[in-house]
Design a protein around this motif. Structure first.
Motif, PDB file in Angstrom:
ATOM      1  N   TYR B 101       0.865  -1.196   0.000  1.00  0.00           N
ATOM      2  CA  TYR B 101       0.000   0.000   0.000  1.00  0.00           C
ATOM      3  C   TYR B 101       0.890   1.231   0.000  1.00  0.00           C
ATOM      4  O   TYR B 101       2.090   1.122  -0.255  1.00  0.00           O
ATOM      5  CB  TYR B 101      -1.003  -0.017   1.170  1.00  0.00           C
ATOM      6  N   SER B 102       0.283   2.388   0.235  1.00  0.00           N
ATOM      7  CA  SER B 102       1.030   3.650   0.272  1.00  0.00           C
ATOM      8  C   SER B 102       1.751   3.830  -1.070  1.00  0.00           C
ATOM      9  O   SER B 102       1.121   3.640  -2.117  1.00  0.00           O
ATOM     10  CB  SER B 102       1.977   3.634   1.478  1.00  0.00           C
ATOM     11  N   ASP B 103       3.027   4.131  -1.076  1.00  0.00           N
ATOM     12  CA  ASP B 103       3.723   4.379  -2.335  1.00  0.00           C
ATOM     13  C   ASP B 103       3.697   3.162  -3.267  1.00  0.00           C
ATOM     14  O   ASP B 103       3.822   3.308  -4.492  1.00  0.00           O
ATOM     15  CB  ASP B 103       5.172   4.785  -2.058  1.00  0.00           C
ATOM     16  N   ALA B 104       3.518   1.960  -2.715  1.00  0.00           N
ATOM     17  CA  ALA B 104       3.420   0.757  -3.559  1.00  0.00           C
ATOM     18  C   ALA B 104       2.195   0.807  -4.469  1.00  0.00           C
ATOM     19  O   ALA B 104       2.144   0.118  -5.493  1.00  0.00           O
ATOM     20  CB  ALA B 104       3.385  -0.502  -2.692  1.00  0.00           C
ATOM     21  N   GLY B 105       1.213   1.650  -4.129  1.00  0.00           N
ATOM     22  CA  GLY B 105       0.032   1.807  -4.983  1.00  0.00           C
ATOM     23  C   GLY B 105       0.398   2.256  -6.389  1.00  0.00           C
ATOM     24  O   GLY B 105      -0.303   1.947  -7.360  1.00  0.00           O
ATOM     25  N   THR B 106       1.511   2.955  -6.499  1.00  0.00           N
ATOM     26  CA  THR B 106       2.041   3.400  -7.789  1.00  0.00           C
ATOM     27  C   THR B 106       2.326   2.212  -8.707  1.00  0.00           C
ATOM     28  O   THR B 106       2.257   2.338  -9.932  1.00  0.00           O
ATOM     29  CB  THR B 106       3.330   4.215  -7.535  1.00  0.00           C
ATOM     30  N   LEU B 107       2.667   1.051  -8.125  1.00  0.00           N
ATOM     31  CA  LEU B 107       2.891  -0.169  -8.916  1.00  0.00           C
ATOM     32  C   LEU B 107       1.663  -1.079  -8.917  1.00  0.00           C
ATOM     33  O   LEU B 107       1.397  -1.758  -9.914  1.00  0.00           O
ATOM     34  CB  LEU B 107       4.114  -0.924  -8.373  1.00  0.00           C
ATOM     35  N   LEU B 108       0.932  -1.121  -7.816  1.00  0.00           N
ATOM     36  CA  LEU B 108      -0.284  -1.948  -7.796  1.00  0.00           C
ATOM     37  C   LEU B 108      -1.215  -1.534  -8.933  1.00  0.00           C
ATOM     38  O   LEU B 108      -1.819  -2.386  -9.603  1.00  0.00           O
ATOM     39  CB  LEU B 108      -1.026  -1.789  -6.461  1.00  0.00           C
ATOM     40  N   ALA B 109      -1.325  -0.228  -9.161  1.00  0.00           N
ATOM     41  CA  ALA B 109      -2.248   0.289 -10.172  1.00  0.00           C
ATOM     42  C   ALA B 109      -1.932  -0.266 -11.573  1.00  0.00           C
ATOM     43  O   ALA B 109      -2.797  -0.880 -12.192  1.00  0.00           O
ATOM     44  CB  ALA B 109      -2.233   1.820 -10.156  1.00  0.00           C
ATOM     45  N   PRO B 110      -0.714  -0.081 -12.094  1.00  0.00           N
ATOM     46  CA  PRO B 110      -0.457  -0.607 -13.437  1.00  0.00           C
ATOM     47  C   PRO B 110      -0.405  -2.132 -13.483  1.00  0.00           C
ATOM     48  O   PRO B 110      -0.702  -2.729 -14.528  1.00  0.00           O
ATOM     49  CB  PRO B 110       0.888   0.017 -13.815  1.00  0.00           C
TER      50      PRO B 110
END
Lengths: 272, 272
Positions: B101-110
């Motif tokens: 979560y948090s900044d990892a959302g930047t990768l979860l999204a794509p």
């Protein structure tokens, strides 16, 4: 020349208004400053409730007896009243000039899109800065005389321009407040942010297909940077250059704008 | 079950990795945690240079001997390596599960956009929080057993879901990292921000035509709010409700997610 002052964002003080009025009377005796009573309201974070700020702005914008609208100050809050304010605008609002920056960019953007004459430059509140009288003099010289010495010195007559605070531009990107900046030289500035947040915002801007259509980016001063822990390893200019390189946007160098008394005027659109 | 750990954002400590490994051995003896050496690199703000983080992520994502990728921690930096990392992904990367979560959302999204199984939930670094063992146990129970007790309790089997940190979602909105969230219930959470910034971000999100296609918004915890001067006059839930009302997005109430040890798991997409 009658200049109406409104405060669509944070509260403004009567004492500052009085000082700006006195300075304007000395510098530009032909101009009259008219502060809307809304400027001195206070509601939580804002210069009055959203409805009061929208009503004050629309009243002055639509007043054919006013030649220009000068924003009292930035802070935060224009996005909360923008939709209601813009819905009320009539022909006299589009015939006017608007001057401000920082949170006022939230209104400069849609006003530019609607055909008004807008410019990024000093606001009344800048008088309280060190050397702030020069900022007020510059703003008035441009509003009253269209003094070319007030302009950002690197404006290219071959391109339209636009200028924004980095966070404010991120905030309106993808919303109905965002104008088409295709072909524009985009000037940016920032204040009181961590470098990692400036980096993050420049990722957002330079990754956006609409921003990728600009003619290039110039970076103004990023003042009062909040200490990054650990050290970020790049300054704001290096960050902007890197994101320009990554995104294929032309890097056009430094710009003479910022949250300071030296902030120069950038009229949106063509200046040549 | 082999779980690879990578750190695409801020640096991670060996000591925390050792503690997470010991706890995992006790709680889920059938699972093996494999920390990529990249996790322990340090380069300015980041867990190694952009190239190192991209290479580490791509290596583990593409490794067919790993069943899942668990993000070590957030912070900032995934957007700087995302493009390079995503360009290298091969079939085994899409067959995996990703949790963070948090900044990892930047990768979860794509990754979600590309068809991988992704979920918003606790990361290794959460062990250092008060009560952090429960967060690690929950993450592993979901990764290893797909334990339904780990899930956010209000997930609606009739709708796909997605969950993001507010600022991270603003950051990727309008960029190539942004997935189509039309029809999704969108869960949001935030930490260490001023209320005026949360208000500003929710303006940006709810004014975006792509976000207006969500089935509704639920707000998780907004922790460690930075004091607003002056008082903002609304709390984060009131802010979210107001922007939902203004934008016509359904307000669906509170969500059991946040930057804390109680952070529940939200698999992206359909959970029914």
């Amino acid at each position: 020349m009658r200049i109406g002052v409104v405060a669509p964002s944070s509260p403004f003080e009567r004492e500052t208004a009085a000082r700006v009025t006195a300075l304007a009377a000395k510098l530009q005796p032909s101009a009259e400053l008219v502060f809307h009573p809304q400027c001195f309201l206070s509601h939580n974070h804002f210069a009055g409730a959203d409805k009061s700020r929208a009503a004050g702005f629309a009243e002055f914008a639509n007043d054919p007896a006013l030649d220009a609208i000068w924003f009292a100050r930035g802070g935060y809050g224009a996005c909360r009243m923008a939709e209601a304010a813009l819905a009320r605008l009539e022909a006299p609002a589009i015939a006017k000039t608007y001057l401000g920056y920082s949170d006022a960019g939230t209104l400069l953007a849609p006003l530019y899109m609607r055909g008004a004459s807008v410019a990024h430059g000093p606001m009344c509140q800048d008088l309280v800065r060190e050397g702030g009288e020069a900022a007020i003099a510059r703003a008035l010289a441009w509003l009253v005389e269209r003094d070319l010495a007030a302009l950002e010195p690197g404006l290219d007559p071959a391109h339209p321009h636009a200028a924004f605070n980095v966070m404010v531009l991120c905030q309106i990107l993808g919303t109905p407040l965002m104008p088409d900046l295709g072909g524009h030289v985009l000037l940016l500035e920032e204040v009181s942010e961590h470098l990692y947040r400036i980096d993050r915002a420049l990722f957002t801007l330079t990754s956006n297909p609409a921003i990728r259509k600009v003619a290039g980016i110039r970076l103004g001063r990023c003042g009062d940077i909040i200490e990054n822990d650990p050290d970020f390893g790049m300054d704001a200019e290096a960050i902007a250059k890197e994101w320009c390189a990554r995104s294929g946007i032309a890097w056009l160098g430094a710009a003479d704008i910022g949250h300071d008394a030296a902030n120069k005027v950038v009229p949106f659109g063509m200046t040549g």
